[in-house]
Design a protein around this motif. Structure first.
Motif, PDB file in Angstrom:
ATOM      1  N   GLN A  31      -7.948  82.400 -41.662  1.00  0.00           N
ATOM      2  CA  GLN A  31      -8.422  81.788 -42.902  1.00  0.00           C
ATOM      3  C   GLN A  31      -8.967  80.378 -42.676  1.00  0.00           C
ATOM      4  O   GLN A  31      -9.742  79.879 -43.498  1.00  0.00           O
ATOM      5  CB  GLN A  31      -7.282  81.725 -43.930  1.00  0.00           C
ATOM      6  CG  GLN A  31      -6.698  83.076 -44.310  1.00  0.00           C
ATOM      7  CD  GLN A  31      -7.710  83.975 -44.964  1.00  0.00           C
ATOM      8  OE1 GLN A  31      -8.499  83.534 -45.803  1.00  0.00           O
ATOM      9  NE2 GLN A  31      -7.714  85.246 -44.590  1.00  0.00           N
ATOM     10  N   SER A  46      -7.378  77.810 -43.113  1.00  0.00           N
ATOM     11  CA  SER A  46      -6.877  77.065 -44.274  1.00  0.00           C
ATOM     12  C   SER A  46      -5.407  77.401 -44.451  1.00  0.00           C
ATOM     13  O   SER A  46      -5.059  78.582 -44.604  1.00  0.00           O
ATOM     14  CB  SER A  46      -7.656  77.435 -45.533  1.00  0.00           C
ATOM     15  OG  SER A  46      -6.995  76.967 -46.700  1.00  0.00           O
ATOM     16  N   SER A  71      -3.611  76.541 -47.037  1.00  0.00           N
ATOM     17  CA  SER A  71      -3.390  76.921 -48.437  1.00  0.00           C
ATOM     18  C   SER A  71      -3.817  78.362 -48.690  1.00  0.00           C
ATOM     19  O   SER A  71      -3.104  79.129 -49.342  1.00  0.00           O
ATOM     20  CB  SER A  71      -4.138  75.974 -49.379  1.00  0.00           C
ATOM     21  OG  SER A  71      -5.531  76.011 -49.137  1.00  0.00           O
ATOM     22  N   ASP A  72      -4.996  78.773 -48.148  1.00  0.00           N
ATOM     23  CA  ASP A  72      -5.462  80.150 -48.336  1.00  0.00           C
ATOM     24  C   ASP A  72      -4.541  81.141 -47.629  1.00  0.00           C
ATOM     25  O   ASP A  72      -4.250  82.220 -48.148  1.00  0.00           O
ATOM     26  CB  ASP A  72      -6.887  80.304 -47.809  1.00  0.00           C
ATOM     27  CG  ASP A  72      -7.908  79.587 -48.675  1.00  0.00           C
ATOM     28  OD1 ASP A  72      -7.541  79.185 -49.793  1.00  0.00           O
ATOM     29  OD2 ASP A  72      -9.054  79.421 -48.223  1.00  0.00           O
ATOM     30  N   GLN A 109       2.845  76.705 -49.200  1.00  0.00           N
ATOM     31  CA  GLN A 109       2.070  76.117 -48.113  1.00  0.00           C
ATOM     32  C   GLN A 109       2.956  75.279 -47.202  1.00  0.00           C
ATOM     33  O   GLN A 109       2.766  75.265 -45.977  1.00  0.00           O
ATOM     34  CB  GLN A 109       0.938  75.255 -48.682  1.00  0.00           C
ATOM     35  CG  GLN A 109       0.074  74.605 -47.599  1.00  0.00           C
ATOM     36  CD  GLN A 109      -1.074  73.802 -48.179  1.00  0.00           C
ATOM     37  OE1 GLN A 109      -1.491  74.041 -49.313  1.00  0.00           O
ATOM     38  NE2 GLN A 109      -1.589  72.856 -47.413  1.00  0.00           N
ATOM     39  N   HIS A 122      -9.388  67.971 -45.147  1.00  0.00           N
ATOM     40  CA  HIS A 122     -10.214  68.983 -45.795  1.00  0.00           C
ATOM     41  C   HIS A 122     -10.102  70.366 -45.157  1.00  0.00           C
ATOM     42  O   HIS A 122     -10.281  71.368 -45.841  1.00  0.00           O
ATOM     43  CB  HIS A 122     -11.689  68.554 -45.767  1.00  0.00           C
ATOM     44  CG  HIS A 122     -11.946  67.237 -46.426  1.00  0.00           C
ATOM     45  ND1 HIS A 122     -11.836  67.058 -47.788  1.00  0.00           N
ATOM     46  CD2 HIS A 122     -12.294  66.020 -45.913  1.00  0.00           C
ATOM     47  CE1 HIS A 122     -12.111  65.802 -48.090  1.00  0.00           C
ATOM     48  NE2 HIS A 122     -12.392  65.141 -46.965  1.00  0.00           N
ATOM     49  N   ALA A 123      -9.838  70.432 -43.873  1.00  0.00           N
ATOM     50  CA  ALA A 123      -9.871  71.733 -43.198  1.00  0.00           C
ATOM     51  C   ALA A 123      -9.040  71.690 -41.932  1.00  0.00           C
ATOM     52  O   ALA A 123      -8.564  70.639 -41.495  1.00  0.00           O
ATOM     53  CB  ALA A 123     -11.313  72.107 -42.871  1.00  0.00           C
TER      54      ALA A 123
END
Length: 301
Positions: free
Chosen positions: A15, A17, A19-20, A29, A53-54
């Motif tokens: 992902q 991410s 969070s995803d 998370q 951000h990532a």
């Protein structure tokens, strides 16, 4: 190192991410981040580059990812084996099917559901290329499709029946009374063809390359059922695998002349991969079904 940590790491890597990945795993998370951090501490390397951000994989993370996937697959295979032994044929069976195979599948589906009511069936109808990708990703247990023109190293194909391209028209069509049809014959009518990329269309395009002829293609569709409805309601002509019209009413399949190359109907499975008992049983029932045992050549009688 725990399987849970590897699973969290693989999901985060796919992902990109936290969070995803956490949403996908239905966990907090913070829990995912903590478990990944513990894995990094145990390995003594950083697996992800993090910013506000990532995230992205480090060199160590990219190196670990295929091994983690393989480990999780082996663990899942182990669970599947034990589950089959404990529950006999309970569980889930995922089958990929190309559109042309739909008519020969119904009989076996009904018989299998009646005999094994505890097995949940997931049937995916898609073009062959997409199904083969699903098979490689282990999203389906096997695929029913014609043999691909090029061999695939990780996939083995077992023939169910032989098949040919045929001219398909409605029963009252001017061509319906012929024993065989040439490209010159069908050139007198408008054609409705399966879309490029579908196996029957690929086979027909190869046939045309060897036997060039002017044709009037009025419409192309990637949905075979709608295509057959158009044929039943008009004087349009289509070219499909013979198996596509098995048990179909209102249409007739006529051999092409010169005869088109064979299209072998096959079961496709991953090589060196555990086979679910339910998959083995379903394939056995399909082989013994009237649709397959009749063989394509008998369907013209």
């Amino acid at each position: 190192m725990e399987l849970r940590q590897l699973r969290y790491f693989v999901n985060a890597a796919e992902q990109l991410s936290f969070s995803d990945a956490a949403k996908l795993l239905n966990i907090a998370q913070s829990t995912l981040s903590q478990q990944v951090r513990q894995l990094e501490d145990e390995l003594g390397v950083q697996l992800f580059e993090r910013n506000s951000h990532a995230i992205s994989l480090t060199e160590a993370g990219a190196e670990l990812l295929p091994f983690a996937r393989r480990t999780l697959h082996e663990a899942d295979s182990c669970v599947a084996r034990i589950h089959d032994l404990d529950q006999l044929l309970a569980g889930t069976l995922n089958i990929g099917v190309t559109y042309s195979f739909s008519p020969i599948l119904t009989e076996t589906l009904m018989e299998f559901m009646k005999k094994y009511p505890r097995v949940k069936l997931n049937i995916y109808y898609k073009p062959m290329v997409e199904l083969m990708a699903m098979l490689e990703a282990r999203a389906v247990d096997f695929v029913l499709a014609f043999r691909p023109s090029e061999s695939m190293p990780v996939i083995e194909s077992h023939m169910l029946f032989d098949n040919h391209l045929a001219v398909i028209v409605k029963e009252s069509h001017p061509l319906a009374g012929l024993d065989s049809v040439s490209l010159a014959d069908i050139g007198k009518f408008n054609l409705a063809l399966p879309s490029k990329g579908l196996q029957a269309r690929n086979a027909f395009d190869t046939y045309l390359a060897a036997h060039p002829a002017p044709l009037n293609i009025r419409i192309e569709l990637n949905e075979v059922n709608i295509l057959l409805e158009l044929i039943k309601r008009s004087n349009l002509v289509t070219i499909l695998a013979e198996a596509t019209v098995y048990n179909q009413t209102g249409v007739k399949a006529i051999p092409l002349t010169p005869e088109a190359n064979e299209m072998e109907g096959c079961v496709h499975m991953l090589k060196n991969c555990y086979r679910k008992h339910s998959a083995i049983e379903f394939i056995h029932m399909l082989r013994e079904s009237n649709a397959v045992r009749a063989r394509v050549r008998d369907w013209f009688r």
